[in-house]
Design a protein around this motif. Structure first.
Motif, PDB file in Angstrom:
ATOM      1  N   TYR A  36       0.764  -1.290   0.087  1.00 14.45           N
ATOM      2  CA  TYR A  36      -0.020  -0.026  -0.015  1.00 14.45           C
ATOM      3  C   TYR A  36       0.814   1.343   0.011  1.00 14.45           C
ATOM      4  N   GLU A  37       2.079   1.102   0.007  1.00 20.93           N
ATOM      5  CA  GLU A  37       2.995   2.173  -0.024  1.00 20.93           C
ATOM      6  C   GLU A  37       4.148   1.728  -1.013  1.00 20.93           C
ATOM      7  N   PHE A  38       4.434   2.381  -2.275  1.00 16.42           N
ATOM      8  CA  PHE A  38       5.471   1.888  -3.246  1.00 16.42           C
ATOM      9  C   PHE A  38       5.934   3.132  -4.077  1.00 16.42           C
ATOM     10  N   THR A  39       6.614   2.635  -4.967  1.00 15.55           N
ATOM     11  CA  THR A  39       7.145   3.929  -5.718  1.00 15.55           C
ATOM     12  C   THR A  39       6.931   3.449  -7.253  1.00 15.55           C
ATOM     13  N   GLN A  40       6.725   4.371  -7.978  1.00 11.39           N
ATOM     14  CA  GLN A  40       6.675   4.086  -9.368  1.00 11.39           C
ATOM     15  C   GLN A  40       7.517   5.294 -10.182  1.00 11.39           C
ATOM     16  N   VAL A  41       8.155   4.714 -11.199  1.00 10.64           N
ATOM     17  CA  VAL A  41       8.765   5.803 -11.979  1.00 10.64           C
ATOM     18  C   VAL A  41       7.735   6.492 -13.085  1.00 10.64           C
ATOM     19  N   ASP A  42       7.331   7.491 -12.807  1.00  8.23           N
ATOM     20  CA  ASP A  42       6.158   7.871 -13.812  1.00  8.23           C
ATOM     21  C   ASP A  42       6.775   8.959 -14.659  1.00  8.23           C
ATOM     22  N   VAL A  43       6.465   8.679 -15.919  1.00  9.98           N
ATOM     23  CA  VAL A  43       7.028   9.282 -17.155  1.00  9.98           C
ATOM     24  C   VAL A  43       5.891   9.927 -17.948  1.00  9.98           C
ATOM     25  N   GLU A  44       6.233  11.314 -18.718  1.00  9.32           N
ATOM     26  CA  GLU A  44       5.162  11.676 -19.362  1.00  9.32           C
ATOM     27  C   GLU A  44       5.877  12.578 -20.446  1.00  9.32           C
ATOM     28  N   ALA A  45       5.396  12.680 -21.612  1.00  6.38           N
ATOM     29  CA  ALA A  45       6.181  13.431 -22.901  1.00  6.38           C
ATOM     30  C   ALA A  45       5.097  14.069 -23.617  1.00  6.38           C
ATOM     31  N   LEU A  46       4.917  15.298 -23.900  1.00  6.61           N
ATOM     32  CA  LEU A  46       4.164  16.065 -24.537  1.00  6.61           C
ATOM     33  C   LEU A  46       3.975  15.592 -26.075  1.00  6.61           C
ATOM     34  N   GLU A  47       2.843  15.621 -26.669  1.00  7.31           N
ATOM     35  CA  GLU A  47       2.592  15.421 -28.002  1.00  7.31           C
ATOM     36  C   GLU A  47       3.317  14.090 -28.347  1.00  7.31           C
ATOM     37  N   TRP A  48       3.477  13.022 -27.628  1.00  9.73           N
ATOM     38  CA  TRP A  48       4.036  11.850 -27.820  1.00  9.73           C
ATOM     39  C   TRP A  48       2.634  10.785 -28.190  1.00  9.73           C
ATOM     40  N   THR A  49       3.107   9.894 -28.894  1.00 10.11           N
ATOM     41  CA  THR A  49       1.923   8.780 -29.074  1.00 10.11           C
ATOM     42  C   THR A  49       2.113   7.686 -28.032  1.00 10.11           C
ATOM     43  N   ARG A  50       1.255   6.682 -28.193  1.00  9.19           N
ATOM     44  CA  ARG A  50       1.686   5.423 -27.494  1.00  9.19           C
ATOM     45  C   ARG A  50       2.657   4.861 -27.726  1.00  9.19           C
ATOM     46  N   ASP A  51       2.940   4.636 -29.183  1.00 10.79           N
ATOM     47  CA  ASP A  51       3.988   3.705 -29.687  1.00 10.79           C
ATOM     48  C   ASP A  51       5.145   4.454 -29.330  1.00 10.79           C
ATOM     49  N   GLN A  52       5.436   5.795 -29.277  1.00 12.48           N
ATOM     50  CA  GLN A  52       6.699   6.355 -28.598  1.00 12.48           C
ATOM     51  C   GLN A  52       6.780   6.075 -27.325  1.00 12.48           C
ATOM     52  N   SER A  53       5.826   5.970 -26.486  1.00  8.90           N
ATOM     53  CA  SER A  53       5.895   5.562 -25.191  1.00  8.90           C
ATOM     54  C   SER A  53       6.342   4.317 -24.919  1.00  8.90           C
ATOM     55  N   MET A  54       5.857   3.372 -25.844  1.00  7.01           N
ATOM     56  CA  MET A  54       6.392   1.888 -26.000  1.00  7.01           C
ATOM     57  C   MET A  54       7.533   1.771 -26.082  1.00  7.01           C
ATOM     58  N   ASP A  55       8.011   2.556 -27.169  1.00  4.17           N
ATOM     59  CA  ASP A  55       9.488   2.174 -27.655  1.00  4.17           C
ATOM     60  C   ASP A  55      10.407   2.816 -26.459  1.00  4.17           C
ATOM     61  N   LEU A  56      10.066   3.975 -25.886  1.00  4.26           N
ATOM     62  CA  LEU A  56      10.786   4.364 -24.838  1.00  4.26           C
ATOM     63  C   LEU A  56      11.012   3.467 -23.562  1.00  4.26           C
ATOM     64  N   ALA A  57       9.627   2.780 -23.276  1.00  8.57           N
ATOM     65  CA  ALA A  57       9.559   1.952 -21.918  1.00  8.57           C
ATOM     66  C   ALA A  57      10.568   0.514 -22.385  1.00  8.57           C
ATOM     67  N   GLU A  58      10.500   0.236 -23.628  1.00  9.26           N
ATOM     68  CA  GLU A  58      11.164  -0.828 -23.862  1.00  9.26           C
ATOM     69  C   GLU A  58      12.879  -0.557 -23.830  1.00  9.26           C
ATOM     70  N   ASN A  59      13.064   0.674 -24.212  1.00  9.82           N
ATOM     71  CA  ASN A  59      14.607   1.157 -24.076  1.00  9.82           C
ATOM     72  C   ASN A  59      14.851   0.871 -22.439  1.00  9.82           C
ATOM     73  N   VAL A  66       8.492   0.063  -9.416  1.00  7.42           N
ATOM     74  CA  VAL A  66      10.023  -0.031  -8.813  1.00  7.42           C
ATOM     75  C   VAL A  66      10.038  -1.658  -8.177  1.00  7.42           C
ATOM     76  N   GLU A  67       9.152  -1.572  -7.031  1.00  8.92           N
ATOM     77  CA  GLU A  67       9.100  -2.907  -6.584  1.00  8.92           C
ATOM     78  C   GLU A  67       8.908  -4.123  -7.083  1.00  8.92           C
ATOM     79  N   ARG A  68       7.856  -4.056  -8.181  1.00  9.48           N
ATOM     80  CA  ARG A  68       7.557  -5.040  -8.900  1.00  9.48           C
ATOM     81  C   ARG A  68       8.625  -5.354 -10.012  1.00  9.48           C
ATOM     82  N   PHE A  69       9.261  -4.433 -10.611  1.00  7.96           N
ATOM     83  CA  PHE A  69      10.274  -4.516 -11.310  1.00  7.96           C
ATOM     84  C   PHE A  69      11.569  -5.536 -10.477  1.00  7.96           C
ATOM     85  N   THR A  70      11.862  -5.002  -9.553  1.00  8.80           N
ATOM     86  CA  THR A  70      12.915  -5.598  -8.742  1.00  8.80           C
ATOM     87  C   THR A  70      12.404  -7.158  -8.042  1.00  8.80           C
TER      88      THR A  70
END
Ligand code: ASP
Ligand code: MG
Length: 318
Positions: A122-145, A290-294
């Motif tokens: 019930y307490e955790f950390t997420q790396v929360d990312v956002e980019a202006l005028e980006w598409t979902r594909d751009q986000s997915m590409d970034l997340a994979e990298n 972050v905890e789930r990735f770990t």
């Protein structure tokens, strides 16, 4: 869900907390997590993303799409909430800052039946990312990298820990498999996330989630109303969901409509509506737990092993 705080024995709880911190597996998981945080952060900075500080209390937070009880605090005669996610703050900040990320602590008071899923804190950390005028594909590409670079960093810097955990994760290749929510439910039935994850050897994208299964803020597909331009990333080997994101709705009128479709009260989101009224552009992003990735990398039974002071649903602890 109610736990009587006067029945919780602080001495017992502190002993438990100290035992947890002395556990070799916890120490190794924390070391892997430190590598992860560092790698995610530098991958984002290298791509021009600005880290902004977390917001912990606000009159506006993520409604989420599943039942949690909401911690509110009274401030200066008004009421604020503890942050469940910075989704709206990301959307507002990105209008002026372009590309941002936050190491964002979230409080989500999940129901006690989630104690044993292994994934819920019930307490955790997420790396929360956002980019202006980006598409979902751009986000997915970034997340994979980001993920590929983080796994590589852990393989290099945490050889000892990965060996001790008996984990042999090879580098992932770009272009993770994608499956739509509807196809996944057709192929695997109701428990599709579980089966999809159990079958997978590499991360899988779950895309195009129906409107009723998600919050109001992700954008509807123009070609298929009722289906969202969003995605979840499913970790392999049964570790399940580890990231969600999408393209956002930004138009005042459509936001109101979407709040209505969910049967929610626009009053609850008046701060976000006020921001939308000022005019917003589209954006896209995601949050990585972050905890789930770990947990996935180390092959841990519970995400609580991937943090120093675990908050397991239903229990009060240090
Ligand atoms: N931070 C969001 C959440 O927790 C994820 C996203 O960016 O969509 O739902
Ligand atoms: Mg969300």
């Amino acid at each position: 869900m109610k736990q009587n705080i006067s029945l919780v024995d602080p001495e017992e709880e502190v002993v438990k907390a100290i035992r947890h911190l002395s556990d070799e597996d916890v120490k190794m998981a924390l070391s892997v997590q430190a590598t992860l945080r560092h790698s995610l952060s530098s991958s984002l900075r290298n791509r021009g993303f600005l880290e902004i500080p977390p917001v912990m209390v606000s009159p506006l937070t993520d409604p989420l799409n599943h039942p949690v009880s909401d911690p509110r605090i009274s401030c200066y005669g008004g009421e604020m909430w503890l942050t469940k996610s910075m989704i709206f703050h990301k959307q507002i900040a990105v209008q002026k800052l372009g590309r941002i990320y936050i190491m964002s602590p979230n409080i989500r008071l999940e129901t006690s039946d989630k104690a044993e899923t292994g994934r819920h804190l019930y307490e955790f950390t997420q790396v929360d990312v956002e980019a202006l005028e980006w598409t979902r594909d751009q986000s997915m590409d970034l997340a994979e990298n980001l993920i590929i670079e983080a796994v590589r960093a852990v393989r290099e810097e945490n050889r000892k820990e990965m060996e001790a955990f008996g984990r042999d994760i090879s580098d992932f290749r770009k272009g993770f498999r994608r499956i739509s929510y509807l196809d996944a439910s057709r192929e695997y039935g109701d428990e599709f996330e579980k089966s999809l994850s159990a079958d997978a050897k590499e991360p899988v994208w779950l895309v195009d989630i129906p409107l009723q299964a998600r919050e109001f803020y992700d954008r509807e597909r123009e070609d298929t109303p009722g289906i969202l331009m969003d995605m979840d990333l499913i970790w392999p080997e049964g570790f399940q969901e580890g990231l969600s994101g999408g393209e956002r709705e930004y138009d005042y009128g459509r936001i109101l409509e979407r709040i209505g479709k969910k049967g929610q009260n626009p009053e609850t989101f008046k701060w976000f509506l006020a921001a939308a009224k000022q005019g917003m552009k589209g954006s896209s992003g995601f949050g990585i737990g972050v905890e789930r990735f770990t947990r996935y990398l180390c092959g841990l039974k519970h995400a609580g092993m991937a943090t120093a002071f675990p908050k397991i649903p239903g229990r009060i602890s240090l």
